[in-house]
Motif scaffolding. Structure first.
Motif, short mmCIF file in Angstrom:
data_model
loop_
_atom_site.label_atom_id
_atom_site.label_comp_id
_atom_site.label_asym_id
_atom_site.label_seq_id
_atom_site.Cartn_x
_atom_site.Cartn_y
_atom_site.Cartn_z
N ALA A 21 -20.71 52.10 14.11
CA ALA A 21 -19.46 52.33 13.39
C ALA A 21 -18.59 51.07 13.37
CB ALA A 21 -18.69 53.48 14.03
N VAL A 22 -18.69 50.24 14.41
CA VAL A 22 -17.90 49.02 14.47
C VAL A 22 -18.32 48.04 13.37
CG1 VAL A 22 -17.33 47.00 15.89
CG2 VAL A 22 -17.48 49.27 16.94
N VAL A 23 -19.62 47.97 13.10
CA VAL A 23 -20.12 46.96 12.16
C VAL A 23 -20.45 47.54 10.79
CG1 VAL A 23 -21.03 45.53 14.02
CG2 VAL A 23 -22.51 47.25 12.97
N ALA A 24 -20.18 48.84 10.60
CA ALA A 24 -20.55 49.49 9.34
C ALA A 24 -19.86 48.84 8.15
CB ALA A 24 -20.21 50.98 9.40
N ILE A 25 -18.59 48.47 8.29
CA ILE A 25 -17.87 47.87 7.17
C ILE A 25 -18.46 46.52 6.81
CG2 ILE A 25 -16.12 46.86 8.70
CD1 ILE A 25 -15.64 48.16 5.08
N ALA A 176 -13.75 45.31 19.80
CA ALA A 176 -14.04 46.62 19.20
C ALA A 176 -15.33 47.21 19.77
CB ALA A 176 -14.14 46.49 17.68
N LEU A 177 -16.32 46.36 20.00
CA LEU A 177 -17.57 46.84 20.57
C LEU A 177 -17.38 47.30 22.02
CD1 LEU A 177 -20.01 44.17 19.13
CD2 LEU A 177 -20.03 46.61 18.59
N ALA A 178 -16.59 46.55 22.79
CA ALA A 178 -16.32 46.95 24.17
C ALA A 178 -15.63 48.32 24.21
CB ALA A 178 -15.46 45.90 24.87
N VAL A 187 -22.29 50.42 30.52
CA VAL A 187 -23.22 49.97 29.49
C VAL A 187 -22.80 48.59 29.01
CG1 VAL A 187 -24.16 50.46 27.20
CG2 VAL A 187 -23.67 52.34 28.74
N VAL A 188 -23.79 47.74 28.76
CA VAL A 188 -23.52 46.42 28.19
C VAL A 188 -24.39 46.25 26.95
CG1 VAL A 188 -25.22 45.38 29.76
CG2 VAL A 188 -23.53 43.92 28.63
N LEU A 189 -23.81 45.68 25.90
CA LEU A 189 -24.55 45.43 24.67
C LEU A 189 -25.14 44.03 24.72
CD1 LEU A 189 -25.16 46.71 21.85
CD2 LEU A 189 -23.17 45.44 20.99
N VAL A 190 -26.46 43.92 24.52
CA VAL A 190 -27.15 42.63 24.60
C VAL A 190 -27.94 42.39 23.33
CG1 VAL A 190 -27.30 42.65 27.12
CG2 VAL A 190 -29.16 43.65 25.76
N ASP A 191 -28.28 41.10 23.10
CA ASP A 191 -29.11 40.76 21.94
C ASP A 191 -30.57 40.63 22.36
OD1 ASP A 191 -29.41 38.29 23.18
OD2 ASP A 191 -28.18 37.19 21.74
N ALA A 198 -21.25 42.34 24.13
CA ALA A 198 -19.99 42.98 24.52
C ALA A 198 -20.20 43.77 25.79
CB ALA A 198 -19.47 43.89 23.41
N SER A 199 -19.15 43.85 26.59
CA SER A 199 -19.23 44.56 27.87
C SER A 199 -17.84 44.92 28.33
CB SER A 199 -19.91 43.66 28.91
OG SER A 199 -19.76 44.19 30.21
N ASN A 200 -17.77 45.92 29.20
CA ASN A 200 -16.50 46.28 29.84
C ASN A 200 -16.36 45.67 31.22
OD1 ASN A 200 -15.56 47.94 27.69
ND2 ASN A 200 -16.99 49.54 28.34
N ARG A 201 -17.34 44.88 31.64
CA ARG A 201 -17.30 44.23 32.95
C ARG A 201 -16.76 42.81 32.81
NH1 ARG A 201 -21.40 45.68 37.58
NH2 ARG A 201 -21.65 47.93 37.25
N PRO A 202 -15.74 42.43 33.59
CA PRO A 202 -15.15 41.09 33.48
C PRO A 202 -16.16 39.96 33.70
CG PRO A 202 -13.72 42.52 34.77
CD PRO A 202 -14.99 43.27 34.56
N LEU A 203 -17.17 40.20 34.55
CA LEU A 203 -18.15 39.15 34.85
C LEU A 203 -19.23 39.02 33.79
CD1 LEU A 203 -18.70 39.68 38.70
CD2 LEU A 203 -17.23 38.00 37.55
#
Length: 240
Positions: A21-25, A176-178, A187-191, A198-203
């Motif tokens: 949904a973040v990248v749909a546009i 937006a992804l975070a 959860v972390v988004l990786v390539d 994107a991630s919610n972890r500061p590290l």
């Protein structure tokens, strides 16, 4: 990674949908640009002999995209035709409140040579189906800054015609992804290189490799959830 770290989950549909949904546009914008480029091809106004006509036709589409999207900072077309040397690039960027055509240096002997045909975003779109996004990376000859580039291959009846692409605002996209990941736990988004998108972890900031973090913290990847973006996976972390 091995074992469970390579497993694709079948129950991550909600997470994948939230990421998409973040990248749909952006996907919609690139499809619109692709349709414009394919229309030029059908009219016989596509290739090195028709650069002026292509620029005139596509500029309004690119200006519209750049004007309405807070995520897209630059967009355009790399075309390719049957002749090996018939390729080129048309690109527009939003700069200081206005949209301007960006001129790259395509002379291989120049220190500022921009080898777009060898770039990851071009290869990803050429070699895959659907939307590809690469980055964050340092775009040394494009924007001279961290960049995330979305791209979509152009084909007609099996013939590869080029790539439409968009440079995205790194902060806007990764934030937006975070936010999209947050309701789904750790959860972390990786390539496809296992670099953090994107991630919610500061590290785990965008661009870092995931493996050193796993070694340092003793965490592991419980499952990898495929998303609608080529090469992107949501890695669900578990503490050792």
């Amino acid at each position: 990674m091995s074992g469970d770290g390579e497993r694709r989950a079948g129950n991550g549909g909600g997470l994948a949908a939230d990421v998409d949904a973040v990248v749909a546009i952006v996907r919609d914008d690139l499809h619109e640009l692709a349709e414009g480029a394919l229309a030029l091809r059908a009219e016989g106004r596509y290739g090195a002999e028709h650069v002026a006509a292509m620029a005139a036709s596509l500029e309004s589409l690119c200006v519209d995209v750049l004007g309405r999207s807070h995520m897209v900072e630059g967009t355009g077309l790399v075309w390719s035709c049957e002749q090996a040397d018939d390729s080129g690039m048309l690109w527009w960027r939003a700069e200081e409140g206005r949209v301007a055509r960006k001129q790259h240096v395509f002379n291989p002997e120049s220190d500022s040579y921009y080898n777009y045909l060898g770039s990851r975003w071009f290869r990803a779109a050429r070699d895959s189906e659907g939307l590809a996004i690469v980055g964050p990376f340092i775009d040394a000859w494009g924007t001279d800054d961290h960049a995330i580039t979305a791209s979509l291959g152009l084909t007609h009846e099996g013939e590869f015609l080029g790539v439409v692409a968009a440079d995205l605002n790194v902060v806007a996209v990764t934030d937006a992804l975070a936010a999209a990941l947050r309701p789904h736990g750790d959860v972390v988004l990786v390539d496809d290189e296992d670099r953090v998108v994107a991630s919610n972890r500061p590290l785990l900031s965008p661009g870092l490799l995931l493996e050193p973090f796993l070694r340092r913290t003793g965490a592991s990847v419980g499952e990898r959830i495929a998303t609608g973006v080529h090469g992107w996976f949501a890695a669900r972390l578990e503490q050792g």
